[in-house]
Design a protein around this motif. Structure first.
Motif, PDB file in Angstrom:
ATOM      1  N   ASP A   3      -4.806   8.223  -4.350  1.00 23.45           N
ATOM      2  CA  ASP A   3      -5.313   6.883  -4.070  1.00 23.45           C
ATOM      3  C   ASP A   3      -7.090   7.530  -4.193  1.00 23.45           C
ATOM      4  O   ASP A   3      -7.344   8.442  -4.015  1.00 23.45           O
ATOM      5  CB  ASP A   3      -5.120   6.565  -2.689  1.00 23.45           C
ATOM      6  CG  ASP A   3      -3.829   6.157  -2.516  1.00 23.45           C
ATOM      7  OD1 ASP A   3      -3.490   5.013  -3.423  1.00 23.45           O
ATOM      8  OD2 ASP A   3      -2.952   6.128  -1.461  1.00 23.45           O
ATOM      9  N   HIS A  23      -5.565  -1.131  -9.328  1.00 20.56           N
ATOM     10  CA  HIS A  23      -5.336  -0.067  -8.667  1.00 20.56           C
ATOM     11  C   HIS A  23      -5.842   1.113  -9.605  1.00 20.56           C
ATOM     12  O   HIS A  23      -5.344   1.959  -9.645  1.00 20.56           O
ATOM     13  CB  HIS A  23      -3.745  -0.116  -8.319  1.00 20.56           C
ATOM     14  CG  HIS A  23      -3.700  -0.450  -6.863  1.00 20.56           C
ATOM     15  ND1 HIS A  23      -3.441   0.316  -5.738  1.00 20.56           N
ATOM     16  CD2 HIS A  23      -3.935  -1.664  -6.445  1.00 20.56           C
ATOM     17  CE1 HIS A  23      -3.369  -0.621  -4.755  1.00 20.56           C
ATOM     18  NE2 HIS A  23      -3.670  -1.830  -4.987  1.00 20.56           N
ATOM     19  N   GLU A  44       0.805  -1.301   0.270  1.00 26.51           N
ATOM     20  CA  GLU A  44      -0.108   0.036  -0.005  1.00 26.51           C
ATOM     21  C   GLU A  44       0.716   1.379   0.083  1.00 26.51           C
ATOM     22  O   GLU A  44       1.926   1.223   0.200  1.00 26.51           O
ATOM     23  CB  GLU A  44      -0.734  -0.131   1.272  1.00 26.51           C
ATOM     24  CG  GLU A  44      -2.145  -0.986   0.823  1.00 26.51           C
ATOM     25  CD  GLU A  44      -3.050  -0.582  -0.090  1.00 26.51           C
ATOM     26  OE1 GLU A  44      -3.342   0.661  -0.098  1.00 26.51           O
ATOM     27  OE2 GLU A  44      -3.235  -1.512  -0.781  1.00 26.51           O
ATOM     28  N   SER A  45       0.396   2.412  -0.348  1.00 24.13           N
ATOM     29  CA  SER A  45       1.108   3.427  -0.259  1.00 24.13           C
ATOM     30  C   SER A  45       1.505   3.825   0.956  1.00 24.13           C
ATOM     31  O   SER A  45       0.909   3.721   1.802  1.00 24.13           O
ATOM     32  CB  SER A  45      -0.068   4.731  -0.904  1.00 24.13           C
ATOM     33  OG  SER A  45      -0.517   4.649  -2.097  1.00 24.13           O
ATOM     34  N   GLN A  69      -7.880   3.789  -9.722  1.00 24.78           N
ATOM     35  CA  GLN A  69      -8.524   4.540  -8.638  1.00 24.78           C
ATOM     36  C   GLN A  69      -9.995   4.828  -8.857  1.00 24.78           C
ATOM     37  O   GLN A  69     -10.927   4.686  -8.163  1.00 24.78           O
ATOM     38  CB  GLN A  69      -8.059   5.875  -8.095  1.00 24.78           C
ATOM     39  CG  GLN A  69      -6.403   5.562  -7.614  1.00 24.78           C
ATOM     40  CD  GLN A  69      -6.182   4.374  -6.717  1.00 24.78           C
ATOM     41  OE1 GLN A  69      -7.153   4.123  -5.835  1.00 24.78           O
ATOM     42  NE2 GLN A  69      -5.090   3.794  -6.463  1.00 24.78           N
TER      43      GLN A  69
END
Ligand code: ZN
Ligand code: ZN
Ligand code: ZN
Length: 751
Positions: A146, A174, A89-90, A176
């Motif tokens: 995100d 991903h 994850e970020s 977004q």
């Protein structure tokens, strides 16, 4: 075995970069991980030396279409005990500066277009997107990019979307804004005076029917609402012009496909490339001659002009509508006058009560962004409005800055620019700052960009015009914060520096700044300046603008002023033959005798008759003298009409002098080839001064939007082997001022 750590900067988030790395790492049997952070992407890779080498050789070559790497650093680190590669994850470190670049909004890709037609999950879904396409800047609140930091945060993914979102091998891994008709934004058609709201697939056929019936509608797009109507219906276009108080300014057309455009306009290879590019801008094209038209669009779309701005559908919504439409549609930004594009559903019916229907959906537009406007000049792109697809635009500098700089631009066609580290970022087109709403949009854009990059300016750059709202805003900031340095840059020097910024130029140069108006160092209005280095060495002989600002809207006042310069009132009124010319100029008939007398008084006594060296105003005057127009309802109208009137068979020009470095054209106001000779004279002047000064030439300013003039100048410069530069990917008009300001400021940081 070795392990490397990579730090990658550029447009690398929200563009399928991590899954790309995942796929490559798996292909080369590498373990480790990849994650997004506020600076970009970090990767750790472990494996055999030869496999890591293979990764290094490959990874720059097969980048996902929207990814763009500015720089990357790599260094070896100790081995870790792991066997797989994963995406984590970020990570957002609070104390690190944010430097990740934000991708502009991108037109729907071919794969997604397939998806909306193939009967599957995305069939007829208007908001289909993937990591290779779709909205970005317009939906982002802050970085890292995100879903939770975008206007998609209010939509919870369904199981099926979640599966795609989590599968590194899926095109929507991903992505977004991923969503489908079950879980995503919903489309809705509201028709005036009708209670019902229409949902479901019939929306598209019904909307198309309303357009064909001659109704005016509003569509929610990517960066704001469009006003739309049938392009073949004269009556509805006339109505739209009345409602918008836009008598002659051209409207752009959205067309089903290239084949449809070719029924009424010519498309060159370069123009085709632009129309179908992922940026999908409005491209200014040449209309076909009347007798070769295969599709009759209204004559009122671009009155008296042989050009037409066209673009292709860029969101799935547009494509779905065009399945039911046979003709192009007018698609113009929905706004009042010169106010910013409307982005909020609640504003549209309130501000534009004349619209008959609204095609709306419930995903918020966080950052408004207009369609980009471009033309091809000398086989190269010339961006006239930096908007959707191109902006935010990034220019990478060859060195790192120690201070943060914010440039606030001028007044018309405003953009802002910021510079930090080794980057300059240019905002999308904000517009003319004449209204309260526009100014609010300006300050909001500054706040947005400050938030994106945790940006605090050390230096603010603005125009020298004391009455520009942007200048006042900069001055007020200085009052609040004494440490802040304010740099003021002369408008026309900023134009020249925008070209230097685009091409990273640092050497001495000869800068031709041919423009509308800007505040000069001496308090007069400039707009026809030639700079040698930073020194204004030549300028056009100044004329008086009768009535000040009013003269900008009325080319006839400029023409009259040019006549007063040469002839007495008696001569003008005599209507007698003077050197074989009669004073029967049509422009004189647009005034009463009394008006002419009064204007002559203000000319003589310098009452409300400010001096200007503007080449833009000379175009206005020439347009009126040649009876092309005596009033203009939008900026640049007179110049466009001159372009239309240019006859390439006329090679003659007027004599001129450069005495005391003042450029003085000896017009023959009565010459039937006045326009062509005037344009040829401007070309002669550029070449003559370039030969005299022996320096590299820079061309900038609003007048160089005139394709005819710019191409003639370029051709002559090439013939004479003179090096030159002009704006291509940055606006030559006032949209480029903030960029020029910033480049000027740090070129002079150590002065
Ligand atoms: Zn796509
Ligand atoms: Zn879904
Ligand atoms: Zn300007």
């Amino acid at each position: 075995m070795i392990r490397n750590k990579y730090q990658i900067k550029g447009v690398v988030q929200g563009v399928g970069f991590r899954p790309y790395i995942y796929t490559l790492a798996t292909r080369f049997n590498l373990s480790g991980f990849v994650y997004n952070d506020s600076q970009g992407v970090t990767i750790e890779l472990q494996g055999k030396v030869c496999d890591i080498e293979l990764f290094d050789e490959t990874f720059l070559d097969e980048l996902p279409p929207l990814a763009h790497i500015d720089n990357f650093e790599k260094h070896p680190i100790p081995l870790k005990d792991e066997t797989t590669f994963c995406i984590i994850e970020s990570i957002h470190e609070e104390n690190m500066g944010k430097t990740t670049l934000i991708s502009p909004d991108i037109a729907v890709c071919m794969d997604c277009l397939e998806d909306i037609k193939n009967g599957g999950k995305y069939h007829n879904y208007f908001a289909t997107n993937c990591t290779n396409c779709g909205p970005r800047y317009s939906i982002i609140e802050t970085v890292p990019y995100d879903r939770k930091n975008s206007s998609m945060k209010s939509f919870t993914m369904c199981e099926s979307c979640k599966e795609e979102y989590q599968n590194p091998l899926d095109r929507r891994y991903h992505a977004q804004p991923i969503s489908c008709s079950h879980c995503g934004p919903k489309l809705e058609l509201r028709v005036k005076n009708e209670e019902l709201k229409i949902e479901g697939d019939e929306i598209f056929s019904l909307t198309a029917r309303l357009i064909k019936e001659g109704k005016i509608g509003a569509f929610k797009g990517i960066g704001g609402f469009h006003l739309v109507c049938d392009s073949t219906n004269d009556k509805v276009i006339k109505q739209l012009r009345q409602y918008k108080n836009r008598p002659t300014k051209p409207f752009a057309l959205m067309c089903k496909n290239l084949a449809q455009i070719e029924q009424f306009a010519f498309i060159s290879d370069k123009e085709r490339e632009l129309l179908t590019s992922k940026e999908a801008p409005i491209v200014i094209l040449e209309k076909l001659k009347v007798n070769s038209l295969k599709l009759k669009i209204s004559n009122n779309l671009a009155p008296n002009i042989s050009k037409i701005g066209c673009f292709l559908p860029y969101s799935p919504l547009h494509h779905l509508l065009f399945e039911h439409l046979e003709s192009p549609i007018v698609a113009t930004s929905a706004n009042l006058g010169d106010e910013p594009i409307i982005t909020k559903s609640e504003d549209i019916a309130k501000l534009l009560p004349f619209i008959d229907f609204i095609l709306d959906f419930n995903r918020d537009i966080v950052n408004g962004v207009d369609d980009s406007l471009v033309q091809i000049v000398d086989e190269k792109i010339q961006i006239l409005r930096l908007g959707r697809g191109y902006a935010p635009k990034v220019i990478t500098l060859p060195f790192k800055l120690s201070q943060n700089i914010l440039a606030v631009g001028g007044s018309g066609k405003n953009t802002i620019s910021l510079a930090f580290e080794d980057k300059i970022i240019i905002s999308p087109h904000i517009g003319d700052l004449d209204s309260f709403k526009a100014f609010e949009y300006f300050t909001r854009t500054i706040e947005t960009f400050k938030r994106f990059y945790d940006f605090k300016p050390d230096i603010i750059v603005c125009d020298k015009h004391p009455n520009y709202e942007t200048t006042k805003w900069a001055n007020e900031l200085k009052v609040k914060n004494e440490k802040l340095k304010v740099v003021k840059v002369q408008h026309h020097l900023a134009h020249i520096y925008s070209v230097k910024a685009e091409f990273g130029l640092s050497s001495d140069y000869l800068g031709f700044s041919f423009d509308g108006t800007g505040y000069g160092e001496d308090g007069t209005i400039w707009g026809g300046e030639v700079f040698v280095g930073d020194v204004r060495k030549y300028h056009f002989k100044q004329i008086k603008l009768l009535g000040g600002e009013k003269a900008i809207k009325e080319p006839r006042r400029v023409a009259l002023s040019m006549l007063f310069e040469r002839y007495s009132l008696d001569e003008i009124f005599s209507k007698r033959v003077l050197k074989h010319r009669t004073f029967d100029l049509p422009l004189l008939k647009t005034f009463t005798q009394n008006e002419i007398k009064l204007l002559h008084q203000s000319y003589e006594k310098n009452l409300n008759a400010p001096l200007t060296s503007s080449v833009g105003r000379l175009f206005d005057g020439v347009a009126s003298l040649a009876n092309l127009t005596h009033f203009q309802s939008y900026e640049g109208e007179a110049g466009l009409l001159c372009e239309m009137a240019y006859d390439k068979n006329i090679a003659d020009s007027f004599p001129y002098s450069l005495e005391n470095n003042i450029i003085d054209i000896e017009f023959d106001f009565f010459d039937r080839n006045l326009v062509s000779k005037f344009i040829n004279t401007l070309v002669d002047i550029v070449i003559k001064i370039a030969q005299k000064e022996q320096l590299e030439v820079i061309l900038s300013g609003g007048v160089f939007q005139n394709k005819t003039l710019l191409e003639l100048v370029i051709q002559k410069l090439k013939d004479e082997n003179i090096n030159y530069h002009h704006n291509q990917k940055t606006p030559t008009n006032d949209g480029g001022i903030s960029l020029g300001q910033i480049y000027y400021a740090f070129s002079h940081l150590h002065d």
